[in-house]
Write a protein that holds these residues in place. Structure first.
Motif, short mmCIF file in Angstrom:
data_model
loop_
_atom_site.label_atom_id
_atom_site.label_comp_id
_atom_site.label_asym_id
_atom_site.label_seq_id
_atom_site.Cartn_x
_atom_site.Cartn_y
_atom_site.Cartn_z
N VAL A 7 39.76 40.79 44.63
CA VAL A 7 40.71 40.08 43.75
C VAL A 7 40.07 38.77 43.32
O VAL A 7 39.74 37.93 44.18
CB VAL A 7 42.04 39.79 44.48
N ILE A 8 39.88 38.60 42.03
CA ILE A 8 39.35 37.33 41.52
C ILE A 8 40.47 36.58 40.81
O ILE A 8 40.99 37.03 39.78
CB ILE A 8 38.18 37.54 40.53
N ASP A 59 31.55 34.69 33.05
CA ASP A 59 30.78 35.94 33.06
C ASP A 59 29.58 35.84 34.01
O ASP A 59 29.29 36.78 34.75
CB ASP A 59 30.35 36.35 31.65
N THR A 60 28.89 34.70 34.02
CA THR A 60 27.75 34.58 34.93
C THR A 60 28.25 34.63 36.38
O THR A 60 27.59 35.20 37.24
CB THR A 60 26.95 33.28 34.69
N ALA A 61 29.43 34.04 36.64
CA ALA A 61 29.97 34.07 38.00
C ALA A 61 30.34 35.49 38.40
O ALA A 61 29.98 35.96 39.49
CB ALA A 61 31.20 33.17 38.09
N HIS A 62 31.05 36.21 37.53
CA HIS A 62 31.45 37.58 37.88
C HIS A 62 30.24 38.47 38.11
O HIS A 62 30.17 39.22 39.08
CB HIS A 62 32.34 38.17 36.77
N ILE A 353 39.78 38.06 48.55
CA ILE A 353 40.43 37.26 47.51
C ILE A 353 39.66 35.95 47.37
O ILE A 353 39.46 35.22 48.35
CB ILE A 353 41.90 36.95 47.86
N THR A 354 39.23 35.67 46.16
CA THR A 354 38.53 34.42 45.90
C THR A 354 38.64 34.09 44.42
O THR A 354 39.41 34.71 43.69
CB THR A 354 37.06 34.52 46.36
N GLY A 355 37.92 33.07 43.98
CA GLY A 355 37.85 32.75 42.56
C GLY A 355 36.43 32.96 42.06
O GLY A 355 35.51 33.14 42.86
#
Lengths: 442, 442
Positions: A7-8, A59-62, A353-355
């Motif tokens: 879960v983002i 997008d770079t994070a995901h 679960i994180t961001g």
């Protein structure tokens, strides 16, 4: 082996907000009992998406969190935007995020007044986009422009004579009260690439110029101005991406993956990696999204046989960008309410679960600070953290400070899918457990 | 965008000292209220300068903290020593740190008794250095030797016939009761480099031999021995560096930088990166330095328009090397007193305070253990750490354990100067915020 849910909550991490005497998560830490239950029963920590101090784009994070190497594998954002918008793409095309913006003309320059055209949306944006596309076609420009969500759109440039390049700078200056800059080739690229980049930038600059010349006199904008709204009189592009093929998530990690996400960018990322969409009613990619349906969509995905689900919730990030810290905290409470929908799968599912990054509700922008993470795994290790907020994850997190690139290996490990280092029989261990190669015959 | 101050307390980190029942910082943790105020209002953590377990030299640590890649960009220490000593250098020269030492002759070998000649300083060292330089010139050696601080000096070798190389071993054996070794080329270097290195080592070895033959009978040394002091009867060299150009700090990070530092090495590093010196009265690079003037020098630098200041305080390291843990703690208290001078700039400045490495007051040497770091930033995130010492930064640090190479990105991020990854308008994003490229003309 367990199933896995990631879960983002976009832009979940935050800074201290004076008005709340803490971060939004800290402000509601005693009221998010479902998050706290998972944190108490699971393992927590802090996560630097890329490296300390590096503020990632979403997008770079995901991509990094999904286990792809930004430095070697990143195609540019436009690819995801275009895929997420449902466009049919072909290799060799260049796709760009293309927002409606508001500019004023001064000394032959276009000065940016608002990068989001007063957050234009709906019918206005649809009509403008449709008419602009017609105009660009009439001008003989080999492009496709479509409107997606709110002020956002996508531009695809098609190769006509020779190849295109994505090594070109953004037209969007990323701030207001500054002129729009012509796109130009990156410095330090080879001669061959430069020739392609010059051509691509030329087409793009013509599109931007035409967008202004056409949109400034469009009746929809005249009406907007009458109503006191900002006109959408330019298209600002960024994140050029050359359509490329990513190694599928399944090949890399062995999971059969689905996703529940509404934001076009996130849908595009998941689709680029070969994840299958689970579409739910009322998912909007905004704080008004239907959270219940999104969580139920996760259960549906597992029922359909997927063993990895990516659930994306965007509202947290939107509210941070708008510096609405209290609303962000309230939205987190809303998410907490629906989190209990997941409790029926706790026995056979690893839930993380994180961001994807910190978005400061003070500064209204992405930052390179770490983000809280919790992982609830069957039989998973326990730290003594009882709360899901920054301070408690810092002080009590059993994962310590990890990086975005660590998340997939941690999930494989906790879901009982990882092979021990050093005893791998193949570079793709997950696929080959008990099935790789030819049986040894006596 | 905020200004940025980086304070390096040299060798700040330490080990548990029995006599203090803690590290020096822990010993005074309740008495350093100004440090604690910044820690409480800011964000803290621990910093590994290079990697866990790697004890850095001061120059390799500083370079890494300033965001330069030790493995690819390090010129060798001599370059900094020579620059810091105010020498005019030319490309192609080789510079070395060259300390006065004490040796005894035994079986035609020179055995090291003291690597610092009883910490000789002042007039004695000046006279010996001046006379030695004359002697070396008379012998036709193409070198320049000068005295800097205490027992320290710098030797520059000038190329006469063909090029020189810095790929040569140290003459200083780095320990006592051992013979001096002749300098020789590194193993595993190419043939061409080897020829240069052999020549450079030959010149150097002649200089060291001549230094002994000349200094052993010098009247200054005779007087020193009469007074019961160790004679400075040899020059011990280390850290050969080929004069090279570093990419300027401004080009790399976008800051217009100044520095306040007295130690020649630190001045040399800052100068090599193009930082401008702010010289203050009473700065000595020792525990007796004028701390008030140094902190006031920081304010002066910002007043003059610099937006980055590097403040270096050396005394902490000196006292650790001398195993004076209690004195180190008292010196930290002294620094704390003057820290309040900075409080007037808290609103518009990001202030980072850390060390370049741990220097153990027990072992008297550099270690690869992490160092406490605090960063006070306007609107910056808060962890719940209330103290600036090892234990509290370990237990409550919101930055977690970061690396020296992370510091510049973290400072850019907190000072609102970082661009999001993936939306860069150019390979050097910081420079191009609002300024990249050519305005798009209609």
């Amino acid at each position: 082996m367990y199933k896995t849910l990631l879960v983002i909550l976009d832009g979940l991490g935050d800074e201290y907000v004076k008005e709340l005497n803490g971060t939004p998560l800290e402000y509601v830490k005693n009221e998010i009992n479902n998050f706290n239950k998972l944190a108490s029963e699971g393992i927590t920590g802090m996560m630097y998406p890329i490296e300390p101090g590096v503020p990632p784009s979403s997008d770079t994070a995901h991509l990094t969190i999904f286990g792809y190497d930004m430095k070697k594998e990143y195609s540019g954002r436009g690819v995801f935007e275009a895929l997420g918008a449902g466009l049919n793409l072909e290799e060799g095309q260049v796709a760009l995020r293309a927002n409606f913006g508001t500019v004023v003309e001064r000394d032959r320059q276009l000065i940016v007044v608002d990068r989001r055209a007063g957050r234009i949306s709906g019918r206005d944006a649809d009509i403008l986009a449709r008419d602009l596309q017609k105009h660009l076609e009439e001008k003989g420009l080999p492009v496709k422009f479509i409107h997606t969500l709110e002020h956002r759109g996508v531009l695809v440039i098609k190769p006509e004579e020779g190849e295109l390049s994505s090594k070109i700078t953004d037209v969007d200056p990323h701030e207001v009260n500054t002129p729009i800059y012509a796109s130009q080739p990156f410095e330090n690229i080879g001669e061959e690439e430069k020739i392609k980049a010059i051509k691509t930038a030329e087409i793009l600059n013509r599109v931007v110029k035409e967008s202004y010349l056409f949109l400034k006199d469009h009746p929809v904008n005249a009406e907007r101005e009458k109503r006191g709204e900002l006109p959408a009189n330019v298209v600002l592009t960024r994140g050029a991406g050359l359509i490329t093929r990513y190694e599928p998530f399944k090949d890399r990690w062995g999971y059969k993956a689905a996703f529940v996400a509404a934001g076009p960018l996130y849908r595009g990322i998941a689709m680029a990696l070969g994840m299958e969409p689970i579409n739910v009613i009322g998912a909007t990619g905004t704080p008004s999204t239907n959270l219940e349906n999104k969580f139920k969509g996760v259960l549906e995905a597992f029922r359909r046989g997927y063993d990895f689900v990516f659930l994306h919730i965007k509202g947290t990030d939107n509210l941070s960008h708008s510096k609405k810290a209290r609303e962000k905290a309230m939205f987190i409470k809303e998410i907490d309410k629906h989190l209990s929908i997941l409790f029926e799968i706790l026995d056979d599912t690893v839930i993380a679960i994180t961001g994807d990054h910190t978005t400061s509700s003070v500064k209204g922008k992405h930052m390179g600070l770490p983000v809280p993470i919790l992982i609830h795994a069957p039989g998973g290790r326990f730290d003594d953290n009882k709360f899901f907020d920054e301070t408690d994850c810092i002080n009590h997190g059993g994962l310590g400070f990890i990086h975005g690139r660590n998340i997939m290996p941690v999930l494989l490990d906790l879901s009982d899918r990882a092979n021990e280092l050093g005893i791998r029989t193949s570079p793709k261990p997950v696929f080959y457990i008990g099935a790789g190669g030819t049986p040894l015959k006596l």
